[in-house]
Scaffold this active site. Sequence first.
Site, PDB file in Angstrom:
ATOM      1  N   SER A   1      29.602  35.787  36.543  1.00 35.36           N
ATOM      2  CA  SER A   1      29.816  36.446  35.345  1.00 35.36           C
ATOM      3  C   SER A   1      28.479  36.139  34.270  1.00 35.36           C
ATOM      4  CB  SER A   1      30.969  36.086  34.638  1.00 35.36           C
ATOM      5  OG  SER A   1      31.265  36.745  33.520  1.00 35.36           O
TER       6      SER A   1
ATOM      7  N   GLU B   1      37.735  44.405  38.014  1.00 40.21           N
ATOM      8  CA  GLU B   1      37.090  43.363  37.045  1.00 40.21           C
ATOM      9  C   GLU B   1      37.812  43.286  35.726  1.00 40.21           C
ATOM     10  OE1 GLU B   1      34.795  41.268  37.710  1.00 40.21           O
ATOM     11  OE2 GLU B   1      33.385  41.898  39.056  1.00 40.21           O
TER      12      GLU B   1
ATOM     13  N   HIS C   1      38.524  40.237  37.428  1.00 39.01           N
ATOM     14  CA  HIS C   1      37.164  39.220  37.228  1.00 39.01           C
ATOM     15  C   HIS C   1      37.463  37.850  37.430  1.00 39.01           C
ATOM     16  CE1 HIS C   1      33.614  38.502  35.373  1.00 39.01           C
ATOM     17  NE2 HIS C   1      33.736  37.727  34.426  1.00 39.01           N
TER      18      HIS C   1
END
Length: 498
Positions: A195, A311, A406
């Site tokens: 990320s 995600e 995610h």
Amino acid sequence: MANLVVETTHGKVRGELHSDVAMWKGIPYAAPPVGALRFRPPRPPTPWPGERDATQFGSVAAQSRDPRIAIMSGIAEKVVSGEDCLVLNVFAPAGAAGSGQRLPVMVWIHGGAFVMGSGSTPLYHGHTFAEQGIVAVTLNYRLGLPGFLYLGDLAPGREEGNYALLDQIAALRWVQDNIAAFGGDPDMVTVMGESAGAISIGTLMGMPAARGLFHRAILDSGAPSLGPPTRADATRVARGVLAELGVGVDELAGIAIDRLIEVQVKMAQTSGLAAFAPYVDGAAVPRLPIDAIRDGSAAGIPILLGSNRDEWTLFEVFLGEVSVEAFQAPLRLRLGALVDPLLEVYRDAHPDRSVKRAWVDLIGELVFRIPAIRLAETQSSRGEAVYMYRFDWKSPAFGGRLGAAHALELPFVWNRLDLPMAPVLLGDRLSQLQPLANAIHGSWVQFIRSGDPNGGGLPPWPRYDAERRSTLIIDRDSRVEDDPAGTARAMWPEVWPD
């Protein structure tokens, strides 16, 4: 007997032994960025006499303690946070320090939207990599307003911003200068992040100051932005911060950190999280990173990268007000007439043709998957080794709402299905998932060792190129697909419109 006292460039550190892994925690790699050093590039730490106790993690970067944020960041209430956070941790096989070995090195840059998280979160304890013969380093860096406030156009001598990235570079320089003493090879350093950490790495790949500090890169769910904030954007945010505080640049050093975090939270509500993210300042980040990479700034660096199938569902589940609806107007403004045909393509990908589901996919593609594809295209076009994945394993947790959300790959990458949060995120049949975790972790380890993930446990993994776009779909039955979701992929622009 493991050597637990190691001489670094700033003094000796004394670690501790846990089973067959030696650990050194809370080692300063830069001076505390407080007082006159606040909103300045990192400076070297002051040397210390004698042996420094390195058996406790240091402070994490100052950040909001909103309980919803804490759940996502892994920062427990009892963890100390503050500005004296520029520390790192080393995990090495027992006996490696002082042995003259030159083991592969992995440096982890944590995620958290650039406003939360730390390198000492239990998930990131590096013993699982050290057990595989790797010297693992995790680190903290400045976050949010302390990490990204840009003052270059408001005061002389403040040209360099992006302090968070400069912190990461300072940590990588520390690794170059010191990791051999811990048994690591400074010429075999892999940077790995997820990320915001992966976005950081993609940006570092385009920064002149980072050249030569790492030799391989793993980017999970993140790549350099295709439309990052500009110097002008960052200056607008800085003017807003000063106005909210009611002070001038020279008075910033005396503002209490808690007050800065309060303003940070308020600015994020009005300007979005992009208010605190890497920007092109013309100094630390001199140009669009993807352009610099295209011109060879990351020559010789193989990369492993990818994204998760679903995600944005993580944010839908845990942060309800950061909803799909909140992003519709900004996305229409950014992508214009392209939004509606993209939505139709994403609706067609789901049997229920849900508009909300199409928005979730579109946001995830904009933020994570398409930037990763552009980086893969760019680096592979130069003949560098690129390995692309998509993580498709869907969690049964939260009634299946998470899907392949995610960050869901992280317990597998780190092989930490034993953590208390694992059943919350992954469901209660963890023993059935252990073979997949072994394969993913083993493949990441193999890449750290050799620059090639093949032989680590996942199926044969071809290199990515813009012709076939071979992508490893990671699931219970992993497989290779050429150009997955290619119709949608082909519709996206090269860079985001201004």
